[in-house]
Design a protein around this motif. Structure first.
Motif, PDB file in Angstrom:
ATOM      1  N   MET A   1      16.091  25.007 -67.158  1.00 49.25           N
ATOM      2  CA  MET A   1      17.255  26.077 -66.899  1.00 49.25           C
ATOM      3  C   MET A   1      18.652  25.067 -66.644  1.00 49.25           C
ATOM      4  O   MET A   1      18.431  23.802 -66.519  1.00 49.25           O
ATOM      5  CB  MET A   1      17.025  26.906 -65.625  1.00 49.25           C
ATOM      6  N   ALA A   2      19.624  25.888 -66.389  1.00 49.74           N
ATOM      7  CA  ALA A   2      21.034  25.109 -65.982  1.00 49.74           C
ATOM      8  C   ALA A   2      21.370  25.680 -64.966  1.00 49.74           C
ATOM      9  O   ALA A   2      20.902  26.884 -64.382  1.00 49.74           O
ATOM     10  CB  ALA A   2      22.169  25.379 -67.007  1.00 49.74           C
ATOM     11  N   SER A   3      22.011  24.936 -64.058  1.00 53.06           N
ATOM     12  CA  SER A   3      22.569  25.683 -62.711  1.00 53.06           C
ATOM     13  C   SER A   3      23.820  24.682 -62.427  1.00 53.06           C
ATOM     14  O   SER A   3      24.032  23.551 -62.982  1.00 53.06           O
ATOM     15  CB  SER A   3      21.624  25.349 -61.689  1.00 53.06           C
TER      16      SER A   3
ATOM     17  N   ILE B   1      18.292  29.617 -70.194  1.00 56.14           N
ATOM     18  CA  ILE B   1      18.289  30.232 -68.620  1.00 56.14           C
ATOM     19  C   ILE B   1      19.286  29.478 -67.901  1.00 56.14           C
ATOM     20  O   ILE B   1      19.380  28.321 -67.966  1.00 56.14           O
ATOM     21  CB  ILE B   1      16.708  30.225 -68.052  1.00 56.14           C
ATOM     22  N   ALA B   2      19.913  30.296 -67.192  1.00 53.42           N
ATOM     23  CA  ALA B   2      21.148  29.553 -66.210  1.00 53.42           C
ATOM     24  C   ALA B   2      21.245  30.482 -64.829  1.00 53.42           C
ATOM     25  O   ALA B   2      20.809  31.743 -64.972  1.00 53.42           O
ATOM     26  CB  ALA B   2      22.236  29.510 -66.960  1.00 53.42           C
ATOM     27  N   GLY B   3      21.518  29.959 -63.790  1.00 57.03           N
ATOM     28  CA  GLY B   3      21.650  30.294 -62.537  1.00 57.03           C
ATOM     29  C   GLY B   3      22.945  29.736 -61.943  1.00 57.03           C
ATOM     30  O   GLY B   3      23.553  28.893 -62.556  1.00 57.03           O
ATOM     31  N   VAL B   4      22.997  30.189 -60.469  1.00 58.68           N
ATOM     32  CA  VAL B   4      24.010  29.330 -59.668  1.00 58.68           C
ATOM     33  C   VAL B   4      23.595  29.062 -58.306  1.00 58.68           C
ATOM     34  O   VAL B   4      22.862  30.049 -57.939  1.00 58.68           O
ATOM     35  CB  VAL B   4      25.282  30.503 -59.749  1.00 58.68           C
ATOM     36  N   ASP B   5      23.986  28.435 -57.905  1.00 55.47           N
ATOM     37  CA  ASP B   5      23.717  27.874 -56.471  1.00 55.47           C
ATOM     38  C   ASP B   5      23.257  26.339 -56.270  1.00 55.47           C
ATOM     39  O   ASP B   5      23.848  25.533 -55.337  1.00 55.47           O
ATOM     40  CB  ASP B   5      22.748  28.518 -55.587  1.00 55.47           C
TER      41      ASP B   5
ATOM     42  N   VAL C   1      18.561  34.120 -70.588  1.00 56.56           N
ATOM     43  CA  VAL C   1      18.592  35.098 -69.447  1.00 56.56           C
ATOM     44  C   VAL C   1      19.807  34.615 -68.348  1.00 56.56           C
ATOM     45  O   VAL C   1      19.871  33.144 -68.120  1.00 56.56           O
ATOM     46  CB  VAL C   1      17.305  34.602 -68.517  1.00 56.56           C
ATOM     47  N   ILE C   2      20.726  35.358 -68.164  1.00 59.75           N
ATOM     48  CA  ILE C   2      21.753  34.960 -67.154  1.00 59.75           C
ATOM     49  C   ILE C   2      21.529  35.491 -65.727  1.00 59.75           C
ATOM     50  O   ILE C   2      21.504  36.544 -65.622  1.00 59.75           O
ATOM     51  CB  ILE C   2      23.052  35.580 -67.620  1.00 59.75           C
ATOM     52  N   GLY C   3      21.052  34.699 -64.916  1.00 59.08           N
ATOM     53  CA  GLY C   3      20.793  35.062 -63.453  1.00 59.08           C
ATOM     54  C   GLY C   3      21.983  34.474 -62.662  1.00 59.08           C
ATOM     55  O   GLY C   3      22.421  33.350 -62.679  1.00 59.08           O
ATOM     56  N   GLN C   4      22.306  35.645 -62.008  1.00 61.44           N
ATOM     57  CA  GLN C   4      23.560  35.417 -61.142  1.00 61.44           C
ATOM     58  C   GLN C   4      23.533  34.683 -59.860  1.00 61.44           C
ATOM     59  O   GLN C   4      24.283  34.100 -59.528  1.00 61.44           O
ATOM     60  CB  GLN C   4      24.271  36.662 -60.766  1.00 61.44           C
TER      61      GLN C   4
END
Length: 326
Positions: A257-259, A239-243, A212-215
């Motif tokens: 997840m990764a962030s 799974i990864a996100g940004v912020d 899952v690539i969560g922007q």
């Protein structure tokens, strides 16, 4: 008569420094305040030394995820003769007209966090979203071993973060030709919307989604909630996100997840320093962020772009990042 002239002279002498020290009125219109990232960004403005000392008064307007609302907020700030405006736009194209209107009225506009397609901005203070999209997608693909199926949960269509992070996502995916994108849809930066999307996709593609690539983090966290609600094991997904929002940092600690941290504090305070400089040419920056990120370079507040570096969130730095939120 002499007494009257003396009084008038004294009044003039007293009024000059009062005018010189008049508090600057700076407005900030942000795309929306529902989620933690923009709440951190907004709080950082109010903690800026120039605001704390009373030199500057900052008013933050909630754009409510609507470009037309932001346009009206620009109109309000123009009518009320704000000294400068900081703009975090909802839409990369729709934001151009209000920026032009403000500049035509003699009000400098500084962009922050999200881009607008305008060449009349005083400056932009944000981070490289193409780089973020590539970094987060690479984290997912590395865990998958460059094989399998992913879904992409995008930001609001037409916002610069969605456009540029998708470009970065696609750069990373191009290096893994054996990976298939099963679904790609906007979750509007919303945890709840992303959870609904992921619930539907888990039903439509049972046992087929590997990554899952969560922007942003909120949407990655929504996907995690859907996976848990379906009784599946989060560790089976990449799974990864940004912020680097608080819940995402805790999820990184838990191995879910990764962030990567997008420094809202640096973006907001940097933008405010630039906005003050645009009004007061002799101003020197007061925020500590310029020493924190020497690679940005103050450049007398005249650079068109200031990029705040990304910081990967890891189990090693997670507690330190969480402590900075207290």
């Amino acid at each position: 008569m002499k007494t009257l002239l003396l009084a008038l002279g004294l009044a003039t002498a007293l009024s000059a420094p009062v005018l010189a020290q008049e508090k600057l009125k700076i407005g900030a219109t942000v795309y929306g305040l529902n989620a933690e990232f923009m709440q951190i960004w907004t709080a950082a403005l109010q903690k800026h030394p120039a605001v704390q000392s009373g030199e500057v008064e900052v008013t933050v307007f909630d754009g409510r995820y609507d470009a037309l609302v932001q346009q009206e907020q620009f109109n309000t700030m123009i009518t009320q003769k704000y000294n400068a405006i900081i703009f975090v736009p909802m839409d990369i194209e729709a934001g151009a007209a209000p920026v032009q209107a403000a500049v035509d009225a003699g009000i400098p506009v500084v962009g922050s966090n999200a881009r607008v397609n305008s060449d009349v901005l005083t400056s932009y203070v944000g981070s490289n979203d193409v780089e973020a999209g590539e970094l987060e997608a690479k984290a997912v693909l590395d865990k998958m071993g460059c094989k399998g199926n992913v879904v992409i949960i995008e930001g609001p269509i037409g916002q610069s973060g969605q456009i540029q992070r998708l470009e970065g996502n696609q750069k990373a995916l191009a290096a893994c030709p054996d990976v298939k994108v099963l679904e790609q849809q906007t979750g509007n930066w919303s945890r709840a919307e992303a959870q609904t999307l992921m619930e539907n996709w888990l039903t439509s593609h049972p046992g087929q989604i590997n990554g899952v690539i969560g922007q942003n983090d909120e949407m990655a966290l929504g996907a995690i909630e859907a996976i848990k609600a379906a009784g599946l094991n989060v560790s089976d997904f990449a799974i990864a996100g940004v912020d680097g929002v608080t819940d995402a940092i805790n999820a990184v600690k838990a191995g879910e997840m990764a962030s990567i941290l997008q420094d809202a504090n640096a973006q907001a305070q940097g933008a405010l320093d630039i906005a003050i400089k645009a009004v007061k040419p002799d101003y020197q920056p007061q925020s500590a962020i310029w020493k924190q990120y020497p690679s940005m370079g103050w450049e007398d507040g005249k650079a068109k772009t200031y990029l705040v570096p990304w910081t990967p969130v890891t189990t090693a730095n997670a507690d330190e990042l969480l402590k900075s939120r207290q």
